[in-house]
Design an enzyme around this catalytic site. Structure first.
Site, PDB file in Angstrom:
ATOM      1  N   HIS A 437       0.830  -1.216   0.000  1.00  0.00           N
ATOM      2  CA  HIS A 437       0.000   0.000   0.000  1.00  0.00           C
ATOM      3  C   HIS A 437       0.856   1.254   0.000  1.00  0.00           C
ATOM      4  CE1 HIS A 437      -2.414   3.215   1.912  1.00  0.00           C
ATOM      5  NE2 HIS A 437      -3.388   2.709   1.183  1.00  0.00           N
ATOM      6  N   ARG A 545      -9.391   6.508  -8.387  1.00  0.00           N
ATOM      7  CA  ARG A 545      -9.813   5.694  -7.231  1.00  0.00           C
ATOM      8  C   ARG A 545     -10.617   6.569  -6.275  1.00  0.00           C
ATOM      9  NH1 ARG A 545      -3.814   3.127  -7.339  1.00  0.00           N
ATOM     10  NH2 ARG A 545      -3.416   5.304  -7.808  1.00  0.00           N
ATOM     11  N   ARG A 601     -13.329   4.795 -11.116  1.00  0.00           N
ATOM     12  CA  ARG A 601     -13.681   3.541 -10.452  1.00  0.00           C
ATOM     13  C   ARG A 601     -14.563   3.853  -9.249  1.00  0.00           C
ATOM     14  NH1 ARG A 601      -9.002  -0.129  -7.926  1.00  0.00           N
ATOM     15  NH2 ARG A 601      -9.138   1.432  -6.268  1.00  0.00           N
ATOM     16  N   GLU A 745     -10.145  -8.212 -12.455  1.00  0.00           N
ATOM     17  CA  GLU A 745      -9.106  -8.447 -11.440  1.00  0.00           C
ATOM     18  C   GLU A 745      -9.266  -9.792 -10.754  1.00  0.00           C
ATOM     19  OE1 GLU A 745      -9.516  -5.267  -8.505  1.00  0.00           O
ATOM     20  OE2 GLU A 745     -11.532  -4.904  -9.294  1.00  0.00           O
ATOM     21  N   GLY A 766      -7.003  -4.872 -13.576  1.00  0.00           N
ATOM     22  CA  GLY A 766      -6.399  -4.514 -12.292  1.00  0.00           C
ATOM     23  C   GLY A 766      -5.411  -5.586 -11.897  1.00  0.00           C
ATOM     24  N   ASN A 768      -2.814  -5.812 -10.006  1.00  0.00           N
ATOM     25  CA  ASN A 768      -2.379  -6.065  -8.625  1.00  0.00           C
ATOM     26  C   ASN A 768      -3.224  -7.183  -8.024  1.00  0.00           C
ATOM     27  OD1 ASN A 768      -0.713  -3.881  -9.032  1.00  0.00           O
ATOM     28  ND2 ASN A 768      -1.977  -2.455  -7.873  1.00  0.00           N
ATOM     29  N   CYS A 830      -4.553  -1.025 -15.656  1.00  0.00           N
ATOM     30  CA  CYS A 830      -4.399   0.100 -14.743  1.00  0.00           C
ATOM     31  C   CYS A 830      -3.709  -0.286 -13.442  1.00  0.00           C
ATOM     32  CB  CYS A 830      -5.751   0.745 -14.437  1.00  0.00           C
ATOM     33  SG  CYS A 830      -6.888  -0.338 -13.574  1.00  0.00           S
TER      34      CYS A 830
END
Length: 882
Positions: A437, A545, A601, A745, A766, A768, A830
């Site tokens: 994070h 976000r 988003r 994602e 996404g 991640n 993204c």
């Protein structure tokens, strides 16, 4: 003349028919000067086919002829007692690194000592004898070590090192010759011609037995010139342009009446005799044009005559200097635009986008090195161990006019820490990695991030290796794009980036000229980042976000009210307060990105992330309730309600579209806020292209419900389309085109892409979360066991930096299936992977339309994409050769 011996001078180069590798690196460098007709000292090269065989070849006649040729050019004669020409022998390997020493002053024998001394003085003459002896004894020591024959010379070499440091020397040049004569064949110091032949034969013997030499080492012989050979002499070295700024101006020094630059303060090269400066400029800039890079050049002026000693590439130079050089070459048509774009490693752009440490400013500071680079750059600030503590300290510093630079130091960061990361100059955490994070948010806001697993925090003190610091102490973080990160205790000094002066904008404009069907967007949630990204070339927003918008001080407690609401009515009241705040956010973002697509988003983060995470935060929230809600709530009651939100695995729990299924009014508020802004901007004649992204969708039914709503017995779900239609009817305005899409994602979403594409106009990958859910690895915890997996080759690299092959397969599959349903489906990536050059070529070949990344990564992604586009056109390249 033996065809294996090659003469060169400023009037002629080695025959172009001779293979360059026969000359060795140093031989090739000397010949490059000769080919350009530069004032290189003449000389000859015994190429790699003869250099190690001199014991069986008679080259005496060739050597004499070649030395005569050198004498005619330099105006000195080998063995002349009045004005002797001395020689150096350079072992010219084809290896980039060779441990052979400089071998100088051959021809320094007793008959010429007096003549040489009258030019350079007794001290220098004595030291040059010692230097000659030391070079030859090094050859003998290495030869005896490899053959096992004879007494070792290491003790004598140490003694010579000591003698070379003596000023003035204890003995004269002739006395040293007498002292060391016993170590050499008879007559070594009596006859100049014999001394050279003895030296060449000994060096050749060594090459014949040296395991480093695989018949790929040559010998270069040249006259020596001296910067202390009379009053009109000097020595110096310079770069062809400033290696930091890139200014086209020679940068270096010269040393008047000095043999070389050691042991003295030089003068700026710009102050040298104007005639020589002009000559050196011409040489330097011709070399730049030839090699298409900055060059380092050493020279000697002996009795007013300029001689070049060597030239080579420059290792320590800034990215800005390289960009300025490349743009200069392109402007003058030396190279084309494609050459410029291909010449730079994209990640090097980090250097001109972020502050860097001034290395002179860290001397004397305690240092710890290691850790995982989260976001590159350098940062200085006072350390604070909590978001609340840092924000309070920043507020006080502003009020008092004090230093407002801070480093956030935490075990790990969470969503609630975003506001402190935005204020801080850098983040230092103990847990996580590149995709943790703190790292992700730091890159988003252009801050520095370092993960140091050795960091421990106890109360108001922290320990990192040999560094112990308290809250409020200064730290300096240094996280280079390449190399090991460091933490310094104390405040260093920084070199701030100046992109506008670096040539970056011209380079990016050049790179974008090669991109036609692929674009780079930005991940951004505020106008400042949008404006910055547009200046860097971003073509839209790929990820806004919205959860980040709720952490501002005046919003977080209202959002908490919404989460903890006891009824739908209470929740709507809180959402009604949040709507104008969101509307204003979207208005500013759309306006800053006028004319480009903006992908928003909808709320994604688990609700528990918005709740107080510390006792101080909890008390502050209770105070807010008492003051603003006119009701007293017990700490226990709030804690119980917070605890009710806890989940065992929140990242796979009640988040994203799942929250919208349970609480449709949250997304409805966001949709109204989006179109409030859109309609207002339309009235202002601002072109707006909204794209609404629904996160963490696992099947088509979820997206269909949230996009288009559903009516069942006993319940209605109002979807995005209906919310927009109702708002438009309420405002009595005409529609504005917009798109609804989803973030892919989850593996289930990738596999079900054909069905999902029925209800979504675009996919945004996404990566991640897609990496986490595909591999079953947490991006925040992975670093705890990654070293073990790397040790045993169980995984290659960091999958949160470079896309895993299985993740790539899912992306390619989802694009293919999605476009079977919807041929005009727009696809982008993204996740943080979009900032890594290694992933971009795959994205292009998989048919994606764009990648989106943090503002400071946009130039890097554009350059990487342009390079990938150019490589596609190269012979032997094509799809599948990523």
């Amino acid at each position: 003349m033996d065809k294996r011996i090659h003469f060169f001078s400023q009037n002629q180069g080695v025959s172009p028919k001779i293979a360059p590798e026969l000359l060795g690196i140093r031989g090739r460098q000397a010949n490059e000067f000769a080919e350009l007709r530069f004032p290189i000292l003449p000389g000859f090269i015994l190429d790699t086919t003869i250099a190690s065989e001199l014991g069986s070849v008679d080259i005496k006649k060739e050597v004499k002829t070649l030395l005569d040729s050198c004498s005619k050019i330099v105006g000195k004669t080998y063995g002349d007692p009045e004005n002797p020409m001395l020689l150096k022998i350079v072992v010219s390997s084809n290896l980039a690194v060779s441990d052979y020493p400089a071998l100088h002053n051959f021809g320094l024998v007793k008959p010429v000592v007096a003549g040489f001394t009258q030019w350079v003085g007794e001290t220098f003459a004595a030291h040059e004898v010692l230097f000659l002896v030391r070079g030859m004894l090094w050859i003998e020591e290495r030869l005896r070590k490899l053959t096992g024959e004879g007494e070792r010379m290491s003790g004598r070499l140490q003694e010579l090192d000591r003698l070379l440091r003596e000023h003035p020397p204890a003995k004269s040049a002739e006395n040293y010759m007498d002292e060391y004569a016993e170590f050499f064949p008879q007559g070594f110091f009596e006859n100049a011609e014999g001394q050279l032949l003895i030296a060449l034969e000994e060096i050749s013997k060594l090459l014949a037995v040296d395991e480093q030499n695989d018949r790929d080492t040559a010998l270069l012989i040249q006259p020596m010139v001296y910067g202390n050979y009379g009053k009109n002499s000097c020595s110096g070295g310079f770069f062809s342009r400033n290696v930091v700024s890139g200014e086209k101006k020679l940068q270096g020094e010269f040393h008047q009446e000095k043999f070389n630059e050691l042991g003295g303060n030089g003068q700026d090269i710009q102050k040298i005799d104007p005639r020589h400066l002009k000559e050196l400029e011409g040489i330097a800039w011709t070399l730049e044009d030839r090699f298409k890079e900055i060059r380092q050049i050493r020279f000697t002026i002996e009795n007013k005559r300029l001689w070049l000693i060597e030239q080579r590439p420059v290792d320590q130079k800034s990215t800005q200097a390289d960009i300025k050089l490349l743009l200069d070459l392109a402007k003058r048509k030396i190279v084309d635009r494609a050459y410029v774009v291909k010449a730079l490693e994209p990640l090097r752009l980090n250097e001109i986008l972020r502050p860097m440490i001034d290395t002179a400013g860290v001397r004397g500071l305690k240092k710890w090195s290691g850790g995982i680079a989260g976001a590159p750059g350098a940062a200085i600030g006072r350390a604070y161990f909590s978001t609340e503590g840092l924000l309070e300290a920043e507020k006080l510093a502003r009020q008092r006019g004090e230093d407002t630079r801070f480093i956030l130091v935490l075990p790990a960061s969470f969503a609630g820490d975003v506001k402190a990361i935005e204020v801080a100059t850098g983040v230092l955490t103990a847990e996580g990695g590149y995709s943790a994070h703190a790292s992700v948010v730091a890159r988003q806001y252009g801050k520095v991030s370092l993960v140091a697993p050795a960091l421990t925090i106890r109360g108001k003190k922290a320990t990192l290796g040999n560094i112990v610091f308290s809250e409020g102490d200064y730290l300096t973080l240094h996280v280079p794009s390449y190399g090991e990160p460091s933490v310094y205790q104390g405040a260093a000094s920084l070199i701030e980036p100046k992109p506008a002066e670096s040539g970056l904008f011209e380079l990016i404009a050049m790179a974008k000229g090669f991109l036609k069907d692929f674009h780079v967007r930005v991940n951004a949630e505020n106008p400042r980042d949008v404006v910055l990204a547009r200046s860097f070339g971003a073509d839209g927003i790929g990820l806004c976000r919205t959860e980040h918008m709720f952490f501002q001080a005046e919003r977080i407690n209202v959002f908490r009210d919404m989460i903890l609401a006891g009824s739908g009515e209470e929740r709507k009241k809180a959402l009604n307060k949040l709507r104008p705040m969101q509307r204003d956010d979207f208005y500013r973002i759309f306006k800053a990105m006028e004319g480009k697509e903006v992908t928003i988003r909808l709320l994604d983060a688990p609700l528990h992330e918005f709740m107080p995470h510390s006792r101080d935060e909890l008390r502050a929230y209770l105070g807010y309730l008492e003051k603003n809600k006119k009701k007293k709530v017990s700490e226990a009651e709030i804690c119980a309600r917070i605890e009710a939100l806890d989940e065992f695995n929140p990242m796979l729990g009640h988040r994203g579209c799942r929250i919208a299924v349970s609480y449709p009014e949250i997304y409805a508020m966001q949709i109204r806020a989006i179109f409030d802004a859109v309609y207002r901007l339309r009235d202002e004649k601002v072109a707006v292209y909204p794209e609404i992204m629904v996160p963490i969708v696992m099947n088509a039914s979820e997206l269909k419900l949230i996009a288009y709503g559903k009516k069942i017995e006993g319940a209605d779900y109002t979807g995005i389309v209906e919310v927009e239609e109702a708002l438009r009817e309420e405002k009595k305005v005409k529609p504005v085109p917009y798109k609804i899409g989803t973030m892919i994602e989850l593996p289930a979403a990738a596999l079900g892409a054909a069905d999902i594409a029925k209800y979504g106009c675009f996919f945004s990958f996404g990566t991640n979360d897609l990496t986490q859910t595909t591999l079953g690895i947490s991006r925040d915890d992975f670093t705890g066991f990654m070293p073990d997996y790397t040790l045993f080759d169980l995984i290659t690299g960091n999958p949160f930096s470079v896309l895993d092959p299985r993740v790539k397969e899912l992306i390619a599959l989802a694009v293919e299936r999605g476009r079977l349903t919807r041929p005009d489906l727009v696809c982008g990536l993204c996740g943080e992977h979009g900032a890594h050059p290694g992933n971009i070529r795959f994205c292009m070949e998989a048919g994606l339309d764009y990648v989106s990344c943090s503002p400071y990564s946009v130039p890097i992604a554009i350059l990487a994409a342009a390079q990938a586009e150019l490589r596609k056109a190269e012979p032997g390249e094509g799809p599948g050769r990523a």
